[in-house]
Scaffold this motif. Structure first.
Motif, PDB file in Angstrom:
ATOM      1  N   THR A 119      -0.011  -1.204   0.048  1.00 45.01           N
ATOM      2  CA  THR A 119      -0.305   0.168   0.204  1.00 45.01           C
ATOM      3  C   THR A 119       0.913   1.643  -0.003  1.00 45.01           C
ATOM      4  OG1 THR A 119      -1.313  -1.086   1.317  1.00 45.01           O
ATOM      5  CG2 THR A 119      -1.381   1.459   1.229  1.00 45.01           C
ATOM      6  N   PRO A 120       0.507   2.347  -1.670  1.00 46.41           N
ATOM      7  CA  PRO A 120       1.485   2.960  -0.999  1.00 46.41           C
ATOM      8  C   PRO A 120       1.045   4.270   0.052  1.00 46.41           C
ATOM      9  CG  PRO A 120       0.310   3.228  -2.838  1.00 46.41           C
ATOM     10  CD  PRO A 120      -0.138   2.017  -2.180  1.00 46.41           C
ATOM     11  N   PRO A 121       2.105   5.252   0.810  1.00 41.96           N
ATOM     12  CA  PRO A 121       2.028   5.968   1.991  1.00 41.96           C
ATOM     13  C   PRO A 121       1.405   7.507   1.907  1.00 41.96           C
ATOM     14  CG  PRO A 121       4.858   5.309   1.383  1.00 41.96           C
ATOM     15  CD  PRO A 121       3.723   4.684   0.751  1.00 41.96           C
ATOM     16  N   THR A 122       0.897   7.411   0.133  1.00 47.64           N
ATOM     17  CA  THR A 122       0.071   7.924   0.976  1.00 47.64           C
ATOM     18  C   THR A 122      -1.959   7.787   0.692  1.00 47.64           C
ATOM     19  OG1 THR A 122       0.040   7.951  -2.021  1.00 47.64           O
ATOM     20  CG2 THR A 122       1.175   9.229  -1.259  1.00 47.64           C
ATOM     21  N   GLU A 123      -1.738   6.823   0.762  1.00 48.98           N
ATOM     22  CA  GLU A 123      -3.230   6.016   1.308  1.00 48.98           C
ATOM     23  C   GLU A 123      -3.333   5.857   2.050  1.00 48.98           C
ATOM     24  OE1 GLU A 123      -3.838   2.866  -1.694  1.00 48.98           O
ATOM     25  OE2 GLU A 123      -3.492   4.168  -3.808  1.00 48.98           O
ATOM     26  N   LEU A 124      -2.283   5.478   3.050  1.00 48.23           N
ATOM     27  CA  LEU A 124      -2.980   5.522   4.859  1.00 48.23           C
ATOM     28  C   LEU A 124      -3.824   5.909   5.181  1.00 48.23           C
ATOM     29  CD1 LEU A 124       1.413   4.003   5.696  1.00 48.23           C
ATOM     30  CD2 LEU A 124      -0.486   3.119   4.693  1.00 48.23           C
ATOM     31  N   LEU A 125      -4.158   5.933   6.029  1.00 48.87           N
ATOM     32  CA  LEU A 125      -5.491   6.973   6.819  1.00 48.87           C
ATOM     33  C   LEU A 125      -4.619   7.125   8.090  1.00 48.87           C
ATOM     34  CD1 LEU A 125      -7.629   7.534   5.387  1.00 48.87           C
ATOM     35  CD2 LEU A 125      -9.495   6.014   7.776  1.00 48.87           C
ATOM     36  N   LEU A 126      -4.121   8.156   8.405  1.00 45.20           N
ATOM     37  CA  LEU A 126      -3.693   8.743   9.113  1.00 45.20           C
ATOM     38  C   LEU A 126      -3.772   9.987   9.640  1.00 45.20           C
ATOM     39  CD1 LEU A 126       0.209   7.605   8.855  1.00 45.20           C
ATOM     40  CD2 LEU A 126      -1.796   6.394  10.559  1.00 45.20           C
ATOM     41  N   GLY A 127      -4.288  10.830  11.029  1.00 42.40           N
ATOM     42  CA  GLY A 127      -4.347  12.110  11.902  1.00 42.40           C
ATOM     43  C   GLY A 127      -3.702  12.277  12.828  1.00 42.40           C
ATOM     44  N   SER A 128      -3.944  12.781  13.400  1.00 43.02           N
ATOM     45  CA  SER A 128      -2.982  13.638  14.592  1.00 43.02           C
ATOM     46  C   SER A 128      -3.857  13.607  15.688  1.00 43.02           C
ATOM     47  CB  SER A 128      -2.534  15.416  14.702  1.00 43.02           C
ATOM     48  OG  SER A 128      -3.678  16.040  14.029  1.00 43.02           O
ATOM     49  N   SER A 129      -5.358  13.311  15.162  1.00 42.40           N
ATOM     50  CA  SER A 129      -6.798  13.276  15.921  1.00 42.40           C
ATOM     51  C   SER A 129      -7.966  12.444  15.500  1.00 42.40           C
ATOM     52  CB  SER A 129      -7.491  14.371  16.210  1.00 42.40           C
ATOM     53  OG  SER A 129      -7.911  15.218  15.248  1.00 42.40           O
ATOM     54  N   SER A 130      -8.555  12.024  16.458  1.00 41.80           N
ATOM     55  CA  SER A 130      -9.824  11.072  16.164  1.00 41.80           C
ATOM     56  C   SER A 130     -11.182  11.628  15.097  1.00 41.80           C
ATOM     57  CB  SER A 130     -10.542  10.374  17.427  1.00 41.80           C
ATOM     58  OG  SER A 130      -9.314   9.993  17.909  1.00 41.80           O
TER      59      SER A 130
END
Length: 1556
Positions: free
Chosen positions: A553-564
């Motif tokens: 999976t490309p890093p650009t498609e990772l679902l990340l965020g600094s908060s919920s």
């Protein structure tokens, strides 16, 4: 797609099958797990298999070893190996590694692109994929065949590449004994019908030919089904017509009907068996009006919360240190009193999971018999549980678990009673020695009713062996309240953010459980993102997405965020890209805005009605059937699958509701999608759906490229009742909310507020509190005074509904509603007029005997009276208002101090002190404390917030004082209690600093006490410094009454010699003539006006610097008992013994208003914020009145309650009554004007009243023995019947049916007179006859004059006699065991009814004389029969009783036909038309009609809504003899009351005896 899923919606199976037959008949229903909405345990898989084997797709996942084996078999085909390696990529994040089929769009980007401008590219991609798929399948199948032959893979692994999704679904869901399977065969088909015409029913190859391989596999599948599933298989054969199923053909219609009937029958059987096996058959059906066992719902609720807690506890990682601290604190506090344990933290920190884990841990720590009770209050979000429901369910569960007696019905009818029950239950469990762990999670989720967030219900002192553990958010109002209640001593534990190491531990555990892993870079990215918040919820959201990451999976498609919130927003964005923004926003918006959540079927229905969603779905293609448009279920299935970690199902009363697993997601959805415009649109769609507006109707929609299209959305109808006794609960829950917020207020008024059937249905099924709450919301948004009036009417009805647990019959509900609203119907026609018309129409066609109100004889809504607060334990002696605290404090004769909230009118605290009466209460607003002075001399200080007693001073005042003698006064530093002869002074902490009982105490001014030292000297004493000043009076003083004026530094004292003395703190004094001795003396708030009351007069005096001048005298009809002046000195309010509150103008003296409805003499009055607080020492209630009410709503006044004697005209227009306070005056009251129209003075006290209706004569019997007769046509004229020689008082009067004869009863004689007319003027002749009475017998109490000069009368001793004036002979009849209270003759003189104090009725036939029936009635209290009247036809007799009911009896059989509760005893009753006119003890006129069907059903039970029983003993009319008979009551005891059988009822039982 050969496998289709049948989502069972509210349309017939015939419709489903017909729609399906148009395109295909091969279905497999294997995802409809929970068919029966009665239980989550019932699963009945269903399948329909036709002549298509189904699509055989490429497998999406192939294990690494298996894929490499297949590649090895293709070594001679390098092109094929390369092609497989291009489409299948290895995922090292899977454990073990797996090869994953790449998305089609990775190679063919326009495969899913339906835009018209790329139509050619789409078609090319579609064709290319079919070729590619076929090629890939061919490669895999050939390799799998070779691998199986070599023994490298099993036959089952090989079948993965050959079997269709149809067969897989059958294997997974249908191949079991509880399933249903329908198989269709097409036995005869002509050759010309082959490929082209059978394309919809059989498998075809890519070139359009019949797929022989698929048909062979299908034959094998059917053979296995025939061999193994005979019990569940239903075989149907049908011949196609031109290659299709045509429902218009007879054989095809019969075929479809046959399938429908089989399906319904077999499904019903399967569900019934499964429900019975699970023990669910005994549960009440959701929405049923049948009474439910209280234990059932508690057990189910406890089970749900326990199961949820057990599941959640498994997911806790870390927190060992915090768990240990809490467990240690609980262990140490076990043997002692302690406070509750409080767990708090930010949202998403894992408080709920921590408490669930703690529950599991403590079960091992505590003893084996420990009881665990847990409530996850956020479990049914968005529903917010009521604190009353939580306390009730917890109490019931603990009582069941600990063997305690369950709470009685009346103890759960109010919040305060529940609160007291909860605390008492904890004490009982503690004393029993049982360990109890009670966990209440997420207190901030409680509904803000009864000020639950202030936590007054939560005990701060928990007894030994009981552990109370609660959790809440740190930023919530609840936590602030908890801090305030516990102070610094509480056990408070904070759930802090997780560390990076703890996050890594949770991540590894989570991935291991999912059989997944991540690359090093992905793990670092997860931990880096999580570390910013440290929130378990944030980490959980990231890991939910990370489970689906592949190693490539490309890093650009990772679902990340600094908060919920950020992670959730990214998730929604991806869903929009995949499914469409309108679809995602519409579906999630509906779930958020639904009041109680949505069922899946409801969501699909609502989405089908959303034109924006439909337009998005069909923007590139037309619906398959334009005249029938539905939201495609597969689209929701795909979205639901992608939301599987964020959605959860909640079982509520056996119904599956969709909800978000996190409250935070709801907030994110609201912020992202629910703009004001969209919110209103969704509310409108939901409102129209629950209205059933589009059921069976065509709804317009504008699709791209088309003009307006009318289509059937196939949504179900929404009746209020699905069947008699089975309500549409979902409509009750949702419709008012959505109509209100959609702005459909006219529909809201018509469908909800103005619908009598709706009001009854919701109050019966959901509870009257739910209905009142809905109407509260309506009143807040809508400018509709009628809605407020309907709500107030329901508030007035609530006590009765609560007593019956909501199980009030429709006839009783409609009757009471009509009796409260009918007088308003002509003024408010839109809603109230419609309601009254509906109630009356239904009662007129009621299939059972029913009384129909013809006037508003119950307290009606509107007017000045806003609330009646029932105070506990006796009459109210004193009241105080804390304006800043918005609190009302009352002291009762039973020794109870009650604290009320003036904001929501709820009882907050009951401060139980001594059993002696509370003489005075004072509120200290600066510290939120109050003081109470009791008649036993004790002075107590209370905390108004916690209800705790802070100190108690015994002997603070003399024992046995009264409110007028003992006074409690408070200064900034000191407390004073004084009477005329004693004064005691304390500091604010209760330290006594002075006591004196020598001098006469005149009053208190600030911090000094003013004494009368001698008759001519005054001593002013400072108890703090001990200094005193002597002042000589200019005139000697013998005090009668006094009042202090602290602001002016003066005391006003009225002396016996008729002077008003004004004595200032500095020693100055003035003396003013004051000729009267007032019983009431007080000052206004600014002390500029002095109020003095004596007898019927209230005088107002203006207080100047050097004088006191009277300027106003207000005359009343009765003694003035209380008065107060408004803060602006413009209005004075007075209370009098005639039970009226009068509002006067101070400037003009004009009477501005009279407030009727107190029900007792008004002894206490307070003015607060344009409201009046009134109370009476003779009543256990406090009433709140508004001075700014709408006068259009004002009910007409009625005569004062509890009149000594009364009489009413047959039309109810006029009432004649005598007051207890003045029995030498008869008042004539007009009900049309609501006022006294005439006063008739009499020469002696009135002993009885009677009214000649036809001749319009008022007859007054006097204690002097005289009878005065007032012709109503000539009010100035009076006729007089002189007394007998002994001047014996008149005991009772009786008129004949023609009013030509009058019987007068004295203590020693009976006299008969003729009432005649001479020249149009009435005259009295006689006595025609006289009968002497023996002094050895009890005096007559009631009598009736019969035809032929016979007099039937009863005595106070229970004797019943018949005296014939014609022959002068008296006959003794069957006596009663207690005093006779009622004797009434029928209109035609054929029957007479005698009633007594023990609620026994005797119905006598008069020609010949015989006792037909003896009717005994016994309720919970107040038995005596007070009055009776026969109906016009003499078929029925009405009775009024002390138990505040009106009963209707059948004269022929003696049966009880109807019982109606009227809130006040009916003391007088007259026949009027087809009903009666009565007068209640409260002074209200009752007018009712009686309707009885020609045939009353044998199972008719008139006592369904009354806790009572009755018995009828009748003589046998067949045969020559007469016999009385009694019924056996041993097995009939519904009200738990012992009924003493009368000694006269000794004969055998008979069929003539009726018992219900």
């Amino acid at each position: 797609m050969p496998v289709k899923f049948l989502f069972v919606q509210k349309m017939t199976l015939h419709q489903v099958l017909y729609a399906s037959a148009v395109c295909s008949f091969m279905f497999c229903i294997c995802t409809c797990d929970h068919v029966c909405f009665a239980s989550p345990h019932v699963r009945v898989p269903k399948g329909l298999l036709g002549n298509r084997y189904g699509h055989r797709p490429l497998p999406r996942l192939i294990p690494e070893k298996q894929f490499e084996v297949l590649l090895s078999k293709l070594s001679k085909n390098p092109e094929g190996v390369q092609q497989l390696q291009e489409w299948f990529q290895k995922d090292n994040n899977s454990v073990p590694p797996t090869y994953v089929l790449q998305p089609i769009t990775a190679r063919f980007p326009h495969y899913n692109d339906l835009r018209p401008e790329v139509a050619k590219l789409h078609d090319d991609n579609l064709l290319s994929w079919r070729v590619t798929e076929s090629r890939l399948l061919q490669l895999l199948r050939s390799a799998a065949t070779e691998a199986e032959a070599a023994g490298d893979i099993t036959a089952e692994q090989k079948r993965l590449f050959y079997s269709s999704v149809t067969e897989r679904a059958l294997e997974e869901g249908v191949w079991q004994t509880s399933a249903l399977l329908f198989v269709r065969e097409i036995p005869q088909q002509r050759m010309k019908d082959r490929a082209k015409r059978l394309a919809k029913f059989m498998d075809l190859t890519a070139d359009g030919l019949l797929d022989a391989e698929a048909q062979e596999l299908l034959t094998g599948l059917k053979s296995r089904l025939y061999a193994t599933s005979k019990k569940i298989l239903n075989l149907h054969c049908v011949e196609l017509n031109r290659g299709s199923i045509d429902p218009k053909r007879k054989e095809h219609a019969e075929y479809l009907d046959s399938i429908c009937q089989q399906f319904i029958s077999q499904m019903t059987t399967r569900i019934s068996e499964a429900v019975k096996l699970a023990g669910e058959d005994k549960r009440k059906i959701w929405g049923s009006t049948e009474e439910d066992e209280e234990i059932d719902w508690v057990v189910e609720e406890a089970r749900q919360h326990t199961v949820m807690a057990a599941d959640l506890s498994k997911s806790l990682q870390g927190r060992d240190g915090l768990l240990g601290k809490i467990c240690l604190a609980m262990w140490e506090s076990t043997p002692v009193h302690h406070g509750p344990l409080v767990v708090h933290g930010a949202a998403g920190m894992g408080k709920t999971i921590l408490l669930c884990k703690l529950a599991q841990e403590m079960q091992g720590v505590l003893e084996a018999k420990a009881v665990l009770v847990i409530r996850l209050l956020a479990a049914n979000h968005p529903q917010r549980p009521s604190i009353n429901h939580v306390l009730h369910s917890v109490c019931l569960q603990v009582c069941l678990a600990c063997g305690l007696a369950p709470p009685p019905l009346l103890s759960v009818s109010s919040h305060l009673e529940l609160q007291r029950l909860f605390q008492n239950m904890l004490e009982e469990v503690s004393q029993q020695g049982t360990s109890l762990l009670l966990i209440l999670d997420s207190l901030e989720q409680l509904a803000d009713q009864h000020q639950a967030h202030q936590l007054r219900w939560l005990p701060t002192d928990v007894p030994p062996n009981v552990h109370l553990l609660v959790s809440m958010e740190t930023t919530s109002e609840v936590f602030a309240s908890m801090r305030l209640r516990l102070g610094a001593a509480g056990n408070v534990f904070e759930v802090e953010r997780l560390s990076r190491d703890e996050g890594q531990q949770i991540m590894e555990s989570h991935l291991q459980a999912a059989q997944r892993t991540l690359t090093r870079e992905q793990k670092d990215a997860v931990l880096q993102s999580f570390h910013a918040s440290g929130s378990p919820l944030h980490l959980q959201l990231i890991l939910s997405a990370a489970k689906h990451w592949t190693s490539f999976t490309p890093p650009t498609e990772l679902l990340l965020g600094s908060s919920s919130e950020e992670v959730m927003s990214q998730l929604l964005l991806k869903l929009e890209e995949k499914h469409g923004k309108e679809l995602v926003g519409g579906a999630l918006g509906c779930i958020v805005l639904a009041r109680r959540g949505l069922m899946e079927a409801e969501l699909r229905d609502v989405m089908s009605l959303d034109d924006d969603v439909i337009s998005e779905v069909y923007r590139y293609s037309l619906p398959p059937t334009p005249s029938l448009i539905r939201f495609p279920p597969v689209l929701w299935a795909r979205l639901k699958w992608d939301l599987r970690d964020q959605l959860e199902v909640q079982w509520t009363d056996g119904v599956v509701m969709l909800a978000f697993s996190s409250r935070l997601l709801s907030e994110v959805v609201k912020a992202r999608y629910l703009t004001p415009e969209r919110r209103g649109r969704i509310h409108r769609i939901l409102a129209e759906y629950f209205l059933g507006r589009w059921s069976g109707r065509l709804k317009p929609v504008a699709l791209p490229g088309l003009t307006l299209l009318l289509s059937d959305r196939k949504v179900p109808p929404q009746p209020l009742w699905f069947a008699p006794g089975l309500a549409n609960v979902r409509k009750l829950q949702e419709l008012p909310y959505h109509l209100l917020h959609a702005g459909l207020w006219e529909e809201l008024r018509q469908e909800v507020v103005g619908s009598a059937e709706w009001l009854y249905c919701q109050s019966r099924v959901c509870g009257v509190s739910s209905l009142i709450s809905d109407l509260d919301q309506c009143s807040q948004y809508m400018d509709c005074c009628e809605t407020g009036l309907v709500r107030e009417a329901l508030v007035l009805m609530k006590p009765s509904l609560d007593t019956l647990s909501g199980h009030m019959d429709r006839s009783v509900f409609f009757s009471e509603l009509l009796a409260r609203l009918s007088s308003l119907a002509s003024t408010f026609r839109t809603v109230i007029g419609q309601l009254c018309s509906q109630c009356d129409d239904w009662l007129q066609t009621c299939p059972e005997p029913v009384l129909i109100p013809r006037s508003s004889f119950l307290q009606q809504p509107g007017g000045a009276l806003q609330h009646t607060l029932t105070a506990p334990h006796g009459g109210v002696l004193c009241v105080a208002v804390g304006a800043a605290l918005r609190l009302l404090v009352t002291g009762s004769a039973g020794g109870v101090v009650a604290v009320w909230s003036l904001q929501d009118k709820h009882l907050l605290q009951v401060l139980q002190g001594p059993s002696a009466a509370i003489l005075s209460v004072k509120i200290i607003e600066s510290s939120a404390h109050c003081l109470s002075l009791a008649a036993d001399g004790s002075l107590r200080r209370w905390s108004l917030r916690s209800g705790q007693q802070l100190f108690c001073i015994q002997e603070a005042g003399p024992v046995g004082s009264t409110p007028s003698l003992a006074r409690l006064q408070v200064s900034e530093q000191l407390l004073f209690v004084h009477t005329w002869m004693q004064v005691k002074v304390w500091k604010s902490d209760g330290t006594e600093i002075h006591s004196e009982d020598v001098s006469l105490v005149l009053g208190v001014l600030g911090d000094v006490v003013v004494f009368l030292h001698d008759l001519d000297r005054v001593r002013i004493f400072d108890p703090v410094t001990g200094s005193q000043t002597m002042v000589r009076l200019t005139r000697s003083l013998t005090p009668v009454i006094s009042v202090s004026s602290p602001k002016r530094g003066s005391i006003f004292v009225v002396s016996e010699d008729g002077f008003l003395h004004r004595i200032s703190r500095s020693g100055q004094q003035t003396v003013t003539e004051f000729p009267r001795r007032p019983s009431l003396l007080s000052a206004s708030e600014d002390e500029k006006i002095l109020i003095a009351g004596w007898e019927r007069t209230l005088s107002l005096f203006r207080v100047c610097s050097d004088s006191v001048d009277g300027f106003l005298e207000l005359q009343h009809d009765d003694e003035v008992l209380s008065a107060c002046v408004s803060p602006d000195c413009r209005v004075v309010v007075t209370g009098a013994a005639d039970q009226l509150i009068r509002v006067w103008s101070v400037t003009t003296g004009r009477l501005l208003d009279s407030l009727c409805g107190c029900g007792a003499p008004v002894t206490s009055l307070l003015l607060s914020d344009h409201s009046v607080v009134s109370a009476s020492s003779a009543a256990d209630s406090v009433q709140l009145w508004s001075l700014t009410y709408d006068p259009d709503h004002k009910p007409l006044p009625h005569i004062p309650s509890g009149s000594a004697h009364s009489a009413v005209t047959s039309d109810g227009d006029q009432v004649f009554y005598v007051r207890h306070q003045n029995q030498r005056e008869v008042l004539r009251w007009s009900n049309r004007t609501g006022s006294v129209s005439e006063r008739l003075p009499v020469s002696a006290e009135v002993s009885c009243l009677e009214l000649a209706q036809q001749k319009r004569l008022l007859l007054c019997g006097l204690r002097s023995g005289t009878v005065l007769i007032y012709p109503l046509a000539w009010p100035q004229e009076t006729l007089c019947i002189p007394p007998p020689e002994g001047l014996a008082p008149v005991l009772c009067l009786a008129l004949g049916s023609q009013e030509s004869l009058l019987a007068v009863a004295h203590r020693d004689s009976l006299r008969l007179f003729r009432v005649a007319s001479r020249d149009g003027f009435p005259a009295v002749e006689g006595p025609l006859a006289t009968a002497l009475l023996s002094p050895l017998h009890a005096p007559p109490s009631h009598m009736a004059l019969l035809p032929d000069r016979r007099l039937l009368y009863g005595t106070a001793g229970g004797e019943v006699k018949l005296h014939d004036f014609g022959v002068g002979v008296s006959t003794d009849l069957q006596p009663h065991s207690s005093g006779v209270t009622c004797v009434t003759a029928s209109n035609r003189g054929t029957h007479a009814l005698v009633g007594s104090q023990d609620a026994t009725l005797q119905l006598w036939a008069l020609d010949p004389l015989a006792l037909d029936h003896t009717m005994e009635y016994q309720g919970l209290f107040f038995q005596a029969v007070l009055c009776a009247a026969f109906a016009d036809s003499d078929r029925f007799v009405f009775t009024g009783s002390q138990d505040r009911t009106v009963k209707v009896w059948d004269v022929a059989s003696g049966k009880l036909l109807c019982v109606q509760f009227v809130y006040s005893p009916v003391v007088r009753m007259l026949t009027f038309r087809n009903g009666f006119v009565g007068l209640t003890l409260q002074g209200r006129v009752v007018q009712e009609a009686f309707r009885c069907p020609d045939r009353v059903e044998p199972d008719h039970n008139p006592l369904r809504n009354i806790k009572a029983r009755y018995r009828v003993t009748s003589r046998e009319k067949a045969g020559a003899g007469r016999r009385t008979c009694s019924s056996d009551l041993q097995d009939f005891n519904p009200a738990q009351i012992s009924l003493d059988l009368l000694s006269m009822l000794r004969s055998r039982p008979s069929s003539a005896c009726i018992l219900l």
